[in-house]
Design an enzyme around this catalytic site. Structure first.
Site, PDB file in Angstrom:
ATOM      1  CE1 TYR A 155      -3.802   2.416   0.802  1.00  0.00           C
ATOM      2  CE2 TYR A 155      -2.374   3.378   2.516  1.00  0.00           C
ATOM      3  CZ  TYR A 155      -3.501   3.371   1.766  1.00  0.00           C
ATOM      4  OH  TYR A 155      -4.384   4.542   2.032  1.00  0.00           O
ATOM      5  CE  LYS A 159      -3.420   5.257  -1.251  1.00  0.00           C
ATOM      6  NZ  LYS A 159      -4.507   5.948  -2.089  1.00  0.00           N
TER       7      LYS A 159
END
Length: 252
Positions: A155, A159
């Protein structure tokens, strides 16, 4: 009414940060295409905005599907005449230990967080380019793209990549007066995070400003970046975290 007569798409907006972005855009005059994968959430959110004198159309669907992405752009233009603002907010968080993280989980995170954002930006930019009046594109990043957080390797990687995408697209989009930026929320009180009864207390203790963000805190920053007040800001990432990334304590 900063967004009077503007047309916007906001993905992942059935609740939480995305909904607040969509709601505030509509309350300041924009016509909004509101997307969420969950049809019930999308319809309820759009109905809420319309009931409060906003203009909003629900478009439930998978924001990582390129055909659906183009459908959202085409609908914005056919229903409202143009496309001025796109907020690629949809994303998924699949926690997991690095040593056992599965290819299926990794690929889904990348498909939604990176693929969906990349191809929405592409479709939106092609539309804005032809309109010859500029536009604004915004990505929702995260503080985990700046600081390590346990069990969020994939994740956080996705990002951080979004912020590099925003920087890189300056080269492509600036000649057409299209800005592209990212907002990186820290711990935020949403329907999802409030399912954890310890969340607010934990992040109040860890955040220098003494509380986690509200959805309004994030939406206010996002709306500035897509407004005409930020027309000379592009390729930037704005962290909204109450100071957490300055000291970065992890939750127990």
């Amino acid at each position: 009414m900063r967004f009077n007569k503007k047309v916007a798409i906001v993905t992942g907006a059935g609740q939480g940060i995305g909904f607040e972005m969509a709601r505030q855009l509509a309350m300041e005059g924009a016509a909004v295409i509101l997307n969420d994968l969950d049809e019930s959430l999308a319809n309820t959110a759009a109905a809420d905005i319309n009931a409060n004198n906003g203009i909003c159309r629900a478009m439930p669907g998978d924001s990582s599907d390129t055909a659906f992405i183009q459908q959202m752009v085409d609908t914005a233009v056919s229903d409202f005449g143009s496309l001025d603002i796109v907020i690629a907010n949809a994303g998924i968080t699949l926690f997991g230990d690095f040593f056992t993280y599965t290819p299926a989980a990794f690929n889904r995170v990348m498909q939604v967080n990176l693929g969906g954002t990349f191809f929405l930006a592409q479709a939106a930019a092609n539309q804005m380019k032809g309109q010859e009046k500029g536009g604004a594109i915004l990505f929702t990043s995260s503080v985990t793209g700046h600081q390590a957080h346990k069990d969020l390797a994939a994740y956080g990687m996705s990002k951080a990549a979004l912020e590099m995408l925003a920087k890189n697209l300056v080269i492509e989009l600036s000649p057409y007066r299209i800005t592209v930026n990212a907002v990186a929320p820290g711990a935020t009180l949403t329907e999802r995070t409030m399912d954890d009864p310890t969340y607010e207390k934990t992040w109040s203790d860890l955040t220098p400003m003494g509380r986690p963000a509200t959805t309004n805190d994030i939406a206010q920053a996002a709306l500035f970046l897509v407004s005409d007040h930020a027309r000379h800001i592009t390729g930037q990432s704005l962290v909204v975290d109450g100071g957490w990334t300055s000291i970065s304590p992890s939750p127990y």
